[in-house]
Design a protein around this motif. Structure first.
Motif, mmCIF file in Angstrom:
data_model
loop_
_atom_site.group_PDB
_atom_site.id
_atom_site.type_symbol
_atom_site.label_atom_id
_atom_site.label_comp_id
_atom_site.label_asym_id
_atom_site.label_seq_id
_atom_site.Cartn_x
_atom_site.Cartn_y
_atom_site.Cartn_z
ATOM 1 N N ALA A 68 17.223 3.353 -10.214
ATOM 2 C CA ALA A 68 15.784 3.219 -10.437
ATOM 3 C C ALA A 68 15.350 4.101 -11.595
ATOM 4 C CB ALA A 68 15.013 3.597 -9.168
ATOM 5 N N ASP A 69 14.470 3.561 -12.433
ATOM 6 C CA ASP A 69 13.860 4.308 -13.528
ATOM 7 C C ASP A 69 12.388 4.484 -13.229
ATOM 8 O OD1 ASP A 69 16.185 4.538 -15.004
ATOM 9 O OD2 ASP A 69 15.801 2.735 -16.187
ATOM 10 N N ALA A 70 11.886 5.697 -13.438
ATOM 11 C CA ALA A 70 10.471 5.979 -13.221
ATOM 12 C C ALA A 70 9.901 6.678 -14.445
ATOM 13 C CB ALA A 70 10.279 6.849 -11.981
ATOM 14 N N ARG B 221 3.635 14.181 -17.390
ATOM 15 C CA ARG B 221 4.404 12.936 -17.452
ATOM 16 C C ARG B 221 5.768 13.197 -16.838
ATOM 17 N NH1 ARG B 221 5.206 8.894 -22.617
ATOM 18 N NH2 ARG B 221 6.160 7.189 -21.430
ATOM 19 N N SER B 222 6.112 12.399 -15.854
ATOM 20 C CA SER B 222 7.394 12.528 -15.166
ATOM 21 C C SER B 222 8.251 11.317 -15.507
ATOM 22 C CB SER B 222 7.174 12.602 -13.658
ATOM 23 O OG SER B 222 6.359 13.709 -13.319
ATOM 24 N N VAL B 223 9.384 11.577 -16.146
ATOM 25 C CA VAL B 223 10.315 10.511 -16.535
ATOM 26 C C VAL B 223 11.668 10.856 -15.938
ATOM 27 C CG1 VAL B 223 11.371 9.269 -18.459
ATOM 28 C CG2 VAL B 223 9.050 10.199 -18.703
ATOM 29 N N LEU B 224 12.219 9.962 -15.155
ATOM 30 C CA LEU B 224 13.511 10.265 -14.537
ATOM 31 C C LEU B 224 14.246 9.005 -14.138
ATOM 32 C CD1 LEU B 224 13.242 10.558 -10.908
ATOM 33 C CD2 LEU B 224 11.238 11.487 -12.023
ATOM 34 N N HIS B 225 15.519 9.211 -13.825
ATOM 35 C CA HIS B 225 16.389 8.118 -13.371
ATOM 36 C C HIS B 225 17.067 8.559 -12.079
ATOM 37 C CE1 HIS B 225 19.345 4.904 -13.352
ATOM 38 N NE2 HIS B 225 20.265 5.815 -13.156
ATOM 39 N N GLU B 226 17.060 7.695 -11.088
ATOM 40 C CA GLU B 226 17.770 7.926 -9.831
ATOM 41 C C GLU B 226 18.933 6.947 -9.761
ATOM 42 O OE1 GLU B 226 17.656 9.956 -7.046
ATOM 43 O OE2 GLU B 226 16.332 11.218 -8.253
ATOM 44 N N THR B 227 20.158 7.478 -9.739
ATOM 45 C CA THR B 227 21.343 6.623 -9.742
ATOM 46 C C THR B 227 21.550 5.976 -8.385
ATOM 47 O OG1 THR B 227 22.377 8.014 -11.417
ATOM 48 C CG2 THR B 227 23.830 6.575 -10.142
ATOM 49 N N GLU B 228 21.848 4.684 -8.406
ATOM 50 C CA GLU B 228 22.209 3.938 -7.203
ATOM 51 C C GLU B 228 23.060 2.751 -7.642
ATOM 52 O OE1 GLU B 228 23.265 2.907 -4.011
ATOM 53 O OE2 GLU B 228 21.696 4.400 -3.699
ATOM 54 N N ARG B 229 24.339 2.778 -7.253
ATOM 55 C CA ARG B 229 25.263 1.714 -7.688
ATOM 56 C C ARG B 229 25.167 0.465 -6.816
ATOM 57 N NH1 ARG B 229 25.929 3.085 -12.686
ATOM 58 N NH2 ARG B 229 26.827 5.141 -12.972
ATOM 59 N N SER B 230 24.674 0.614 -5.601
ATOM 60 C CA SER B 230 24.580 -0.538 -4.708
ATOM 61 C C SER B 230 23.575 -1.547 -5.252
ATOM 62 C CB SER B 230 24.150 -0.096 -3.310
ATOM 63 O OG SER B 230 23.885 -1.218 -2.497
ATOM 64 N N LEU C 86 18.229 0.161 -3.485
ATOM 65 C CA LEU C 86 17.492 0.320 -4.739
ATOM 66 C C LEU C 86 16.068 0.814 -4.476
ATOM 67 C CD1 LEU C 86 18.813 -2.896 -6.493
ATOM 68 C CD2 LEU C 86 19.356 -0.535 -7.108
ATOM 69 N N ILE C 87 15.457 0.318 -3.402
ATOM 70 C CA ILE C 87 14.122 0.800 -3.039
ATOM 71 C C ILE C 87 14.184 2.265 -2.624
ATOM 72 C CG2 ILE C 87 12.266 0.530 -1.342
ATOM 73 C CD1 ILE C 87 12.894 -2.525 -1.475
ATOM 74 N N ALA C 88 15.256 2.649 -1.936
ATOM 75 C CA ALA C 88 15.435 4.063 -1.576
ATOM 76 C C ALA C 88 15.519 4.926 -2.835
ATOM 77 C CB ALA C 88 16.679 4.238 -0.717
ATOM 78 N N ALA C 89 16.138 4.409 -3.899
ATOM 79 C CA ALA C 89 16.203 5.149 -5.165
ATOM 80 C C ALA C 89 14.808 5.301 -5.765
ATOM 81 C CB ALA C 89 17.138 4.438 -6.144
ATOM 82 N N GLN C 90 13.979 4.267 -5.669
ATOM 83 C CA GLN C 90 12.600 4.383 -6.141
ATOM 84 C C GLN C 90 11.848 5.460 -5.351
ATOM 85 O OE1 GLN C 90 11.522 0.148 -5.653
ATOM 86 N NE2 GLN C 90 10.976 0.153 -7.820
ATOM 87 N N ARG C 91 12.054 5.475 -4.047
ATOM 88 C CA ARG C 91 11.392 6.456 -3.193
ATOM 89 C C ARG C 91 11.837 7.874 -3.555
ATOM 90 N NH1 ARG C 91 12.444 4.062 1.213
ATOM 91 N NH2 ARG C 91 14.281 5.242 1.761
#
Length: 196
Positions: free
Chosen positions: A135-137, A154-163, A169-174
């Motif tokens: 997920a990218d935010a 401004r918060s810019v980040l990436h949460e890695t999730e290979r599944s 993927l929604i958990a990565a957004q959370r």
């Protein structure tokens, strides 16, 4: 005449068969639905007053960004509530945990008269799932104190999730929203320390 009736019946059978084979949509929420222990503190109070989203994700379907500037709009995978309501609600819950307060709420833009120590508005640039990555935010936030002091962040980040599973993927957004909540909470704490 009998031939036409037979063809009409055959068409109805194919039509009904096609409807029966369409899978029912699956609905998701941005929160995890797990009860968390309530916060113990009483301050500060924060009201999230406005959340703007890009049209790309402001829709009932889950949207996945793919390679080559393509997106997939998943008709059978849908949000259980509009993201413009879910994002501030989840962020309010995360802020409550970070600051140990139960006095954080998200309200529609037309409920601006609520008295609070801080007002927070969000401009979501991106909150997307990316195929094979996570997920990218990118969220621009505006925090205003009761006394009119304003900080823009401004918060810019990436949460890695290979599944590729939507729930993962929604958990990565959370998780991305939890990190953003921590950044906003840090700003609130700095202001509180400076006010002592």
């Amino acid at each position: 005449m009998a031939h036409k009736k037979w063809l009409a019946c055959l068409g109805v059978v194919f039509l009904l068969g096609g409807c029966a084979s369409t899978p029912a949509p699956v609905f998701y929420t941005l929160d995890n639905g797990i009860e968390q222990p309530g916060p113990q503190g009483v301050a500060p109070s924060i009201v999230i007053t406005q959340t703007n989203l890009p049209e790309l994700i402001d829709r009932p379907q889950l949207v996945t960004r793919m390679a080559n500037n393509q997106v997939r709009i998943n008709e059978q995978q849908r949000w259980g509530e509009p993201l413009r309501r879910a994002i501030p609600r989840v962020l309010a819950m995360e802020l409550g945990r970070k600051l140990d307060t139960g006095r954080i709420v998200s309200v529609p833009i037309d409920a601006q008269r609520i008295d609070a120590d801080f007002r927070l508005s969000l401009e979501v640039q991106r909150l997307e799932v990316v195929e094979g990555r996570g997920a990218d935010a990118d969220i621009v936030w505006r925090l205003e104190s009761r006394h009119g002091k304003v900080v823009l962040g401004r918060s810019v980040l990436h949460e890695t999730e290979r599944s590729a599973e939507p729930s993962a993927l929604i958990a990565a957004q959370r998780r991305a929203l939890a990190v953003i909540a921590a950044e906003i909470a840090d700003q609130v704490r700095r202001w509180q320390e400076a006010a002592k």
